[in-house]
Design an enzyme around this catalytic site. Structure first.
Site, PDB file in Angstrom:
ATOM      1  N   THR A  42      45.523  36.104  32.157  1.00 37.04           N
ATOM      2  CA  THR A  42      44.423  35.171  31.904  1.00 37.04           C
ATOM      3  C   THR A  42      43.831  35.505  30.533  1.00 37.04           C
ATOM      4  O   THR A  42      43.953  36.631  30.049  1.00 37.04           O
ATOM      5  CB  THR A  42      43.345  35.263  33.002  1.00 37.04           C
ATOM      6  OG1 THR A  42      42.835  36.597  33.045  1.00 37.04           O
ATOM      7  CG2 THR A  42      43.921  34.886  34.365  1.00 37.04           C
ATOM      8  N   VAL A  44      40.727  35.892  28.991  1.00 36.75           N
ATOM      9  CA  VAL A  44      39.727  36.926  28.714  1.00 36.75           C
ATOM     10  C   VAL A  44      40.254  38.308  29.105  1.00 36.75           C
ATOM     11  O   VAL A  44      40.036  39.289  28.391  1.00 36.75           O
ATOM     12  CB  VAL A  44      38.381  36.618  29.417  1.00 36.75           C
ATOM     13  CG1 VAL A  44      37.360  37.711  29.136  1.00 36.75           C
ATOM     14  CG2 VAL A  44      37.837  35.264  28.960  1.00 36.75           C
ATOM     15  N   CYS A  45      40.990  38.386  30.197  1.00 35.33           N
ATOM     16  CA  CYS A  45      41.565  39.673  30.612  1.00 35.33           C
ATOM     17  C   CYS A  45      42.575  40.162  29.585  1.00 35.33           C
ATOM     18  O   CYS A  45      42.616  41.358  29.264  1.00 35.33           O
ATOM     19  CB  CYS A  45      42.218  39.555  31.986  1.00 35.33           C
ATOM     20  SG  CYS A  45      41.037  39.193  33.299  1.00 35.33           S
ATOM     21  N   THR A  46      43.374  39.261  29.064  1.00 38.48           N
ATOM     22  CA  THR A  46      44.331  39.636  28.033  1.00 38.48           C
ATOM     23  C   THR A  46      43.592  40.131  26.796  1.00 38.48           C
ATOM     24  O   THR A  46      43.946  41.179  26.232  1.00 38.48           O
ATOM     25  CB  THR A  46      45.254  38.450  27.684  1.00 38.48           C
ATOM     26  OG1 THR A  46      45.966  38.064  28.864  1.00 38.48           O
ATOM     27  CG2 THR A  46      46.244  38.817  26.585  1.00 38.48           C
ATOM     28  N   LEU A  49      42.097  43.717  27.603  1.00 38.82           N
ATOM     29  CA  LEU A  49      43.050  44.818  27.658  1.00 38.82           C
ATOM     30  C   LEU A  49      43.726  45.044  26.310  1.00 38.82           C
ATOM     31  O   LEU A  49      44.035  46.186  25.958  1.00 38.82           O
ATOM     32  CB  LEU A  49      44.040  44.603  28.785  1.00 38.82           C
ATOM     33  CG  LEU A  49      43.352  44.666  30.159  1.00 38.82           C
ATOM     34  CD1 LEU A  49      44.332  44.397  31.277  1.00 38.82           C
ATOM     35  CD2 LEU A  49      42.666  45.989  30.379  1.00 38.82           C
TER      36      LEU A  49
END
Length: 165
Positions: A42, A44-46, A49
């Protein structure tokens, strides 16, 4: 909810680290930065991280171990690691025991996706205590990476001082 000064809930879970092994929190080099994220692949998660990836040297400089934590299966997490060139481990909490222990479970009700991790960061020190906690109810907000690094550095210096006594 787990707060600063509380004992960090220990866990053993699959970790995607290029293969799939088991990892136990209390066996990790401390301090440990636990970066909970709702889901691999996704936007924002990408971004989050990949920011940890880009700043990993700042955490390694203070001896911190960075671990991502999500409810994704370890095989998906390994593919996510590969696609984003992540060099730190991603813990698979597919049974949701860790998100429940840290009280960071949420639902994406509008999308019909229950039981994912809130975006949250905990720093666990050498004594197994939480020395930093940040939890967002808004999955679109990323953590303050400088504050997380400062917390990891403070936890690391507390460990050095304790060892030096």
């Amino acid at each position: 909810m787990v707060d600063v000064g509380d004992e960090a809930p220990d866990f053993t879970a699959p970790i995607a680290n290029g293969g799939v092994e088991e990892a136990t929190l209390s066996d990790q080099a401390t301090p440990v930065v636990l970066a909970f994220f709702p889901g691999a692949f996704t936007s924002v998660c990408t971004d989050e991280l990949c920011t940890f990836r880009d700043r990993l040297g700042n955490f390694e400089d203070v001896g911190a171990t960075v671990l991502g934590v999500s409810v994704d299966l370890p095989f998906a997490l390994n593919e996510f690691r590969t696609q984003n060139d992540l060099s730190f481990g991603l813990v698979s909490d597919s049974d949701r025991e860790i998100v429940d222990a840290y009280d960071v479970r949420m639902d994406f009700a509008d999308l019909g996706v229950p039981g994912v991790a809130k975006r949250a960061v905990f720093v666990v020190d050498d004594d197994g205590e939480v020395s930093y906690r940040w939890v967002s109810d808004d999955p679109g907000v990323e953590p303050d990476y400088d504050a997380v690094r400062e917390a990891a550095a403070a936890a690391a210096s507390d460990t050095v001082e304790a060892d030096g006594d």
